[in-house]
Design a protein around this motif. Sequence first.
Motif, PDB file in Angstrom:
ATOM      1  N   LYS A 320     -19.469  18.139  32.339  1.00 46.24           N
ATOM      2  CA  LYS A 320     -19.064  19.364  31.659  1.00 46.24           C
ATOM      3  C   LYS A 320     -17.965  19.124  30.625  1.00 46.24           C
ATOM      4  O   LYS A 320     -17.350  20.067  30.138  1.00 46.24           O
ATOM      5  N   LYS A 321     -17.739  17.880  30.298  1.00 43.27           N
ATOM      6  CA  LYS A 321     -16.734  17.539  29.299  1.00 43.27           C
ATOM      7  C   LYS A 321     -17.427  17.199  27.986  1.00 43.27           C
ATOM      8  O   LYS A 321     -18.364  16.412  27.964  1.00 43.27           O
ATOM      9  N   TRP A 322     -16.963  17.781  26.895  1.00 40.74           N
ATOM     10  CA  TRP A 322     -17.584  17.599  25.583  1.00 40.74           C
ATOM     11  C   TRP A 322     -16.583  16.969  24.635  1.00 40.74           C
ATOM     12  O   TRP A 322     -15.386  17.244  24.703  1.00 40.74           O
ATOM     13  N   PHE A 323     -17.084  16.125  23.739  1.00 40.91           N
ATOM     14  CA  PHE A 323     -16.197  15.331  22.891  1.00 40.91           C
ATOM     15  C   PHE A 323     -16.378  15.674  21.407  1.00 40.91           C
ATOM     16  O   PHE A 323     -17.501  15.912  20.954  1.00 40.91           O
ATOM     17  N   ASN A 324     -15.267  15.670  20.684  1.00 40.49           N
ATOM     18  CA  ASN A 324     -15.307  15.699  19.218  1.00 40.49           C
ATOM     19  C   ASN A 324     -14.383  14.626  18.658  1.00 40.49           C
ATOM     20  O   ASN A 324     -13.873  14.745  17.549  1.00 40.49           O
ATOM     21  N   ASP A 325     -14.151  13.594  19.462  1.00 43.01           N
ATOM     22  CA  ASP A 325     -13.280  12.502  19.047  1.00 43.01           C
ATOM     23  C   ASP A 325     -14.040  11.473  18.214  1.00 43.01           C
ATOM     24  O   ASP A 325     -15.269  11.381  18.261  1.00 43.01           O
ATOM     25  N   VAL A 326     -13.304  10.704  17.442  1.00 42.64           N
ATOM     26  CA  VAL A 326     -13.861   9.610  16.639  1.00 42.64           C
ATOM     27  C   VAL A 326     -13.191   8.312  17.079  1.00 42.64           C
ATOM     28  O   VAL A 326     -11.967   8.178  16.992  1.00 42.64           O
ATOM     29  N   VAL A 345     -13.859  20.134  13.644  1.00 40.35           N
ATOM     30  CA  VAL A 345     -15.258  19.863  13.961  1.00 40.35           C
ATOM     31  C   VAL A 345     -15.440  20.187  15.447  1.00 40.35           C
ATOM     32  O   VAL A 345     -14.592  19.824  16.266  1.00 40.35           O
ATOM     33  N   PRO A 346     -16.486  20.916  15.817  1.00 33.49           N
ATOM     34  CA  PRO A 346     -16.643  21.295  17.229  1.00 33.49           C
ATOM     35  C   PRO A 346     -17.086  20.108  18.074  1.00 33.49           C
ATOM     36  O   PRO A 346     -17.628  19.130  17.554  1.00 33.49           O
ATOM     37  N   PRO A 347     -16.862  20.157  19.386  1.00 30.98           N
ATOM     38  CA  PRO A 347     -17.458  19.153  20.275  1.00 30.98           C
ATOM     39  C   PRO A 347     -18.981  19.232  20.168  1.00 30.98           C
ATOM     40  O   PRO A 347     -19.556  20.313  20.270  1.00 30.98           O
ATOM     41  N   GLY A 365     -26.705  19.610  16.665  1.00 28.17           N
ATOM     42  CA  GLY A 365     -26.201  19.202  17.965  1.00 28.17           C
ATOM     43  C   GLY A 365     -25.919  20.374  18.876  1.00 28.17           C
ATOM     44  O   GLY A 365     -25.812  21.527  18.445  1.00 28.17           O
ATOM     45  N   VAL A 366     -25.807  20.076  20.178  1.00 28.65           N
ATOM     46  CA  VAL A 366     -25.434  21.075  21.177  1.00 28.65           C
ATOM     47  C   VAL A 366     -23.915  21.188  21.203  1.00 28.65           C
ATOM     48  O   VAL A 366     -23.210  20.190  21.114  1.00 28.65           O
ATOM     49  N   PHE A 367     -23.410  22.411  21.321  1.00 30.66           N
ATOM     50  CA  PHE A 367     -21.971  22.576  21.453  1.00 30.66           C
ATOM     51  C   PHE A 367     -21.670  23.593  22.550  1.00 30.66           C
ATOM     52  O   PHE A 367     -22.482  24.486  22.821  1.00 30.66           O
ATOM     53  N   PRO A 368     -20.514  23.466  23.226  1.00 33.52           N
ATOM     54  CA  PRO A 368     -20.185  24.370  24.332  1.00 33.52           C
ATOM     55  C   PRO A 368     -19.709  25.720  23.800  1.00 33.52           C
ATOM     56  O   PRO A 368     -18.796  25.792  22.985  1.00 33.52           O
ATOM     57  N   ARG A 369     -20.320  26.773  24.293  1.00 36.18           N
ATOM     58  CA  ARG A 369     -19.921  28.127  23.885  1.00 36.18           C
ATOM     59  C   ARG A 369     -20.254  29.101  25.009  1.00 36.18           C
ATOM     60  O   ARG A 369     -21.419  29.476  25.173  1.00 36.18           O
ATOM     61  N   PRO A 370     -19.363  29.542  25.848  1.00 42.71           N
ATOM     62  CA  PRO A 370     -17.955  29.105  25.833  1.00 42.71           C
ATOM     63  C   PRO A 370     -17.790  27.776  26.552  1.00 42.71           C
ATOM     64  O   PRO A 370     -18.627  27.400  27.360  1.00 42.71           O
ATOM     65  N   SER A 378     -26.058  23.885  16.874  1.00 48.01           N
ATOM     66  CA  SER A 378     -25.424  24.044  15.576  1.00 48.01           C
ATOM     67  C   SER A 378     -26.442  23.812  14.455  1.00 48.01           C
ATOM     68  O   SER A 378     -27.384  23.029  14.616  1.00 48.01           O
ATOM     69  N   ASP A 379     -26.242  24.507  13.329  1.00 46.27           N
ATOM     70  CA  ASP A 379     -27.012  24.218  12.124  1.00 46.27           C
ATOM     71  C   ASP A 379     -26.082  23.790  10.992  1.00 46.27           C
ATOM     72  O   ASP A 379     -26.483  23.773   9.828  1.00 46.27           O
ATOM     73  N   SER A 380     -24.851  23.435  11.335  1.00 52.14           N
ATOM     74  CA  SER A 380     -23.835  23.103  10.334  1.00 52.14           C
ATOM     75  C   SER A 380     -23.839  21.617  10.005  1.00 52.14           C
ATOM     76  O   SER A 380     -24.225  20.782  10.824  1.00 52.14           O
ATOM     77  N   LEU A 381     -23.387  21.327   8.792  1.00 54.19           N
ATOM     78  CA  LEU A 381     -23.206  19.950   8.340  1.00 54.19           C
ATOM     79  C   LEU A 381     -21.712  19.678   8.202  1.00 54.19           C
ATOM     80  O   LEU A 381     -21.001  20.402   7.496  1.00 54.19           O
ATOM     81  N   TYR A 382     -21.239  18.655   8.900  1.00 54.93           N
ATOM     82  CA  TYR A 382     -19.842  18.239   8.822  1.00 54.93           C
ATOM     83  C   TYR A 382     -19.796  16.818   8.267  1.00 54.93           C
ATOM     84  O   TYR A 382     -20.654  15.987   8.584  1.00 54.93           O
ATOM     85  N   ILE A 383     -18.769  16.558   7.452  1.00 54.04           N
ATOM     86  CA  ILE A 383     -18.597  15.224   6.873  1.00 54.04           C
ATOM     87  C   ILE A 383     -17.218  14.707   7.252  1.00 54.04           C
ATOM     88  O   ILE A 383     -16.216  15.428   7.150  1.00 54.04           O
TER      89      ILE A 383
END
Length: 567
Positions: A320-326, A345-347, A365-370, A378-383
């Motif tokens: 149940k832990k989600w990451f947005n780290d690099v 940037v979301p997890p 990607g899948v993201f936790p909500r909540p 998500s349908d977003s593009l992050y750079i």
Amino acid sequence: MGDFGVYAVFGVNGPPQRLLSAEGSCRVSVAVPLTVRQVVLFSSGPWGERICVNAELNDADRYPITIGKLTPYNKCLSWEQWEEETWTDGVTLSVTLEGGNLVKADWAKQELLSVKEYTPKDTVAPLAARELNGKRKRERVSEEDGDGDTMAARGGEEENVCPNATAEKTTPVRKARGQTKGGQKLFSAGKDATRMKGTANGAGEAQGIVGRTPPQSAARTKSRQTKTPTQTGTPLVSPSGRWGQTLCPIDAQTAILIGGQGSRMQFCKDPMWKLCTEDMSWFAAETLAEGPTPEARIGHTAAYDPDSRRIFVFGGSKNKKWFNDVHILDTQSWKWTMVEAQGKVPPLAYHSCSMFRGELFVLGGVFPRPNPEPDGCSDSLYIFDPNLSIWYQPIVTGDTPSPRSGHSACVMQERKIYVFGGWDTPVCYNDMYMLDLGLMEFSAVKTTGKAPSPRSWHGSAVLSDTKFLIHGGYNGNSALSDTFIFDIDANIWTEVTLPQLSVPRAGHAIITMDTANNHRFSGDDEDAGLDAGSVTSTLLVFGGGDNEGHFFSDLTTVAVEDLLGAI
């Protein structure tokens, strides 16, 4: 703490307690006190010739809840109960030392310790490891299982679970953009699948294959079977079977394997390997690199920048832990660093990540909500710009893809990204989109030929300047075994059949690399017209799971010229 030792802290108020010492046993198990909800494990003193310390948190039935590893470069681990859904009463911490001046007799010894008394007045004294039993754990599981409706509803939202489960549900069947609704049973090995007319790109008949992932508890119940080599203490000479990992080429003859999840839904104890394609040999690589290594995870991405010679690991999930780290691995110095990035940037997990001109293009990607439950795609593009250590969202025009996860993305001719498939529960896709990297404009690709059926968690790889491959995947019902090649000049799909790619699998990794000619498996080497010492471009397939709950650990190779010749 001048000499080498391994210590544990149980709870936020507990003192450090020595588990391993330079002269003591190399294996120790200790019961975690019932009131403790956090455990910290760390080493102190010079490591000498010691290689690593393997650590496991085991439940009352002695099945691993989570795993970790101390090394000379990663000297601390921590766990919290909220991160591990199976952490209940009766947890045991086991640590095992590898390397150093050990003799065979040392490996036969294992100490059972009790945590020294250091508890508040109103808490329960800890149990010794040998006093543990599974009654409390089994009672709790039984109580949870009694609420079948609740579990089914909760499990239906999980897009973060291995597809090889036995749960069976009925869910609406629909396809991307315009598909009619119907009914279908899930996880029945495809026997009851409903066939539909038309596909998302209008390319003929395809099977209706969408649905929800099974409850994780059901998958875990089925998967408690035999032990894997990683649990027996036998040194591995190649990676254990897994899915959800990444395989990232870093030069003409070297690739790095990172992460993944194996049998019994446990994260792999051997999370990092180096593959040398010159002789198809594997080398355990976790202890080779300095710095903080990424935490165990699946559904992450790993992209290599040939200019800076660095691997960028982003996102993923662990229970149940989600990451947005690099995390960045410098392949010249073999040192890990974790980026403190600016921007938001979301997890994300099961997203796509493409390297273009030194920047990471992350889509979907899948993201936790909540947080921490997955509730959408998500349908977003992050750079991500590594030079500035900043995330930003570009202005994108055109016909953008719908929200999805488990899709693939291939960079073609250094100016286009082709996005295929994926799913957003319960919809599964087989549509194609192209992002023009010059105009930053999306467009739907109209294709001809027999297109792949809707799928996610498939493998993809670039074969040439104009062609890329799609293989296998998961259709919401079962793992797939078919292979397709797409020509971007003609916008045409072609299905190819080769015996090496005939086994169903999903969640696997596919790359193309140069290999020595004596390792190609074309079945007709005498007519190839190549010298024995020559180099050929080869497709490499590793990992993934099939429809029987088996996770692959072998490396499958196919000559790219054989694939192109089959068109």
